[in-house]
Structure formats: C-alpha cells, structure tokens
Design a protein around this motif. Structure first.
Motif, PDB file in Angstrom:
ATOM      1  N   TRP A 128      11.892   3.019   1.179  1.00 16.85           N
ATOM      2  CA  TRP A 128      11.765   2.088   2.302  1.00 16.85           C
ATOM      3  C   TRP A 128      10.776   0.951   2.047  1.00 16.85           C
ATOM      4  O   TRP A 128      11.052  -0.199   2.420  1.00 16.85           O
ATOM      5  N   PRO A 129       9.609   1.195   1.433  1.00 15.75           N
ATOM      6  CA  PRO A 129       8.718   0.060   1.150  1.00 15.75           C
ATOM      7  C   PRO A 129       9.351  -0.972   0.218  1.00 15.75           C
ATOM      8  O   PRO A 129       9.117  -2.181   0.371  1.00 15.75           O
TER       9      PRO A 129
ATOM     10  N   LEU B  13       0.836  -1.208   0.000  1.00 20.18           N
ATOM     11  CA  LEU B  13       0.000   0.000   0.000  1.00 20.18           C
ATOM     12  C   LEU B  13       0.866   1.252   0.000  1.00 20.18           C
ATOM     13  O   LEU B  13       0.612   2.201  -0.761  1.00 20.18           O
ATOM     14  N   LEU B  14       1.901   1.265   0.835  1.00 21.41           N
ATOM     15  CA  LEU B  14       2.798   2.418   0.892  1.00 21.41           C
ATOM     16  C   LEU B  14       3.505   2.623  -0.450  1.00 21.41           C
ATOM     17  O   LEU B  14       3.647   3.763  -0.917  1.00 21.41           O
ATOM     18  N   MET B  15       3.956   1.526  -1.069  1.00 25.80           N
ATOM     19  CA  MET B  15       4.655   1.638  -2.339  1.00 25.80           C
ATOM     20  C   MET B  15       3.722   2.121  -3.447  1.00 25.80           C
ATOM     21  O   MET B  15       4.104   2.942  -4.288  1.00 25.80           O
ATOM     22  N   ALA B  16       2.477   1.631  -3.453  1.00 28.52           N
ATOM     23  CA  ALA B  16       1.516   2.053  -4.468  1.00 28.52           C
ATOM     24  C   ALA B  16       1.192   3.537  -4.346  1.00 28.52           C
ATOM     25  O   ALA B  16       0.996   4.229  -5.355  1.00 28.52           O
ATOM     26  N   LEU B  17       1.137   4.037  -3.119  1.00 30.24           N
ATOM     27  CA  LEU B  17       0.808   5.446  -2.882  1.00 30.24           C
ATOM     28  C   LEU B  17       2.028   6.356  -2.984  1.00 30.24           C
ATOM     29  O   LEU B  17       1.899   7.577  -2.883  1.00 30.24           O
ATOM     30  N   GLY B  18       3.208   5.762  -3.164  1.00 30.40           N
ATOM     31  CA  GLY B  18       4.421   6.559  -3.264  1.00 30.40           C
ATOM     32  C   GLY B  18       4.873   7.144  -1.947  1.00 30.40           C
ATOM     33  O   GLY B  18       5.559   8.175  -1.917  1.00 30.40           O
TER      34      GLY B  18
END
Length: 234
Positions: A62-63, A52-57
């Motif tokens: 870190w993700p 989720l963090l990576m998709a939202l940038g």
C-alpha cells in the motif's frame, strides 16, 4: 564471505524490491523535506508518512501504491516532472514496483523488474550515444561551456575549469566511453558491481559540481533491480 564473493553475489526478486523500497523511501523523504520548508503540505506530509511506512516495511504494497498515486498528483500540481530526469526515474521505479506488487505470478513480477533494469541500462547507453554524435562533446566544448556559462556550477571557483580544455576533453571522453560500454558490465557480476560504483561516483561528482543531488539518490534506488536482473539472465 570474502570480498570477491560479495561482489559476485546476486539478489532475489524479493530482496531487490526490498532494497529498492528502502532506498526509495530515503530519496523521496529527502525531497519531501525540502518542499515542506516552502509549503505544499497537502502533498508532501502524506508523502513523508508513506515513505516512513515503506522504509519500516509496514502496510505491504500500500505505501508503494500510495506514493505512485501521490506522484501522479505531483505531476498534475507542477504540470509535469519539474525536476526532469530525476522525477521521471522516480516515477519509473514506483511504477515498476507497483506493477511487481500487483503481478499475479512470479513471471510478471520479474517482467516488471526486468523492464526497470533495461531502462536503467538504456539511461546510460543512450546518454553516451547522444554525446558521441555531438561535435561539441567530441571536441570538449560542451563541458567547457557548462563550466563557463551555465547556471549549474555550485561554486563560482569551478568556472576556472573552463580554462583547462585538455582536462575537459579527457573527462568528456571518459564519460562518453563509460556510458557506451556500460551494458557490457552485464556480462560479469564483478564488472557490474564495479560499473555501478563508477556510475554512483559519476552521479556524486555531478551533485558536487552542479548541485544535481537528486540524480545521485534516485539512480541508486534502481541499482538493486539491475543486480537482480544480471543474476537472472546469466
């Protein structure tokens, strides 16, 4: 922008990494949701959060690094890549993205993305080479046996395809020739986009016929690196 201009357009390294991270977050989240239904929350709940963090940038690199470490934990937990090629490709993409984020200069960032692009091309070419030197693939017997005997077909009605040897012979050679000539698509931007569409269709058919849905999603995640790579070398 016309359709031809879209096909001819390339990507910057940053754009390629961004698209890969979005696609990868979807692919890994889908796999993680499958596992949550069976347990293993200690590994897969953090995996979903990182996706989720990576998709939202959010969180910068870190993700990506977190998912790489999480994937190492999965290799230990399941004593290797239990889903074979799809898990290996997942780890390859995560490793290259992690190195690209760690790169001290743009040159080394490009080296990490280039390595991924070359490995993607080889994944098709080597697969075609293994098939073309195999007598069973040359005769069409390999595909016949897949439909007749293997546990892969997702529907028993597909087994009847084993009774059409000429069709399987043609389809087998179509796959072999496509995989062998795939590297030539690097010579032209339009040819590469069309080749990737054909490759995606090939993986989609494998998902429909054999239930290999993870191969479809994870191979798509690496395509932006190859689009960037072609623009870089031409």
């Amino acid at each position: 922008m016309s359709g031809l201009e879209i096909l001819q357009s390339g990507l910057t390294a940053g754009q390629a990494m961004g698209w890969m991270q979005i696609l990868l977050s979807f692919a890994i989240a889908q796999q993680s949701l499958e596992h949550l239904a069976r347990g293993d929350r200690l590994i897969f709940v953090p995996r979903l959060v990182l996706c989720l963090l990576m998709a939202l940038g959010l969180g910068g690199a870190w993700p990506v690094w977190g998912l790489w470490g999480n994937s190492l934990a999965m290799l230990w937990r399941y004593q290797g890549p239990y889903n074979g090629g799809s898990d290996k490709m997942s780890m390859l993409i995560l490793s290259c993205l992690s190195l690209a984020h760690l790169a001290p200069t743009p040159f080394w960032q490009e080296m990490a993305l280039s390595y991924l692009a070359v490995q993607l091309v080889l994944s098709y070419f080597v697969s075609g080479w293994v098939k073309v030197v195999n007598p069973d693939w040359q005769s069409g017997a390999a595909l016949r046996d897949v439909f007749r005997f293997s546990a892969y077909p997702v529907s028993e009605s597909l087994r009847s395809l084993a009774d059409h040897p000429r069709f399987l012979f043609v389809m087998g050679w179509a796959v072999i020739l496509f995989e062998l000539v795939f590297p030539l698509a690097l010579l032209n931007p339009v040819a590469l986009k069309l080749a990737l569409l054909c490759a995606a269709g090939f993986h989609l058919s494998n998902a429909c016929f054999f239930g290999l849905n993870r191969f479809f999603w994870i191979w798509l995640c690496a395509y932006p690196a190859l689009i960037w790579f072609q623009d870089r070398i031409l």
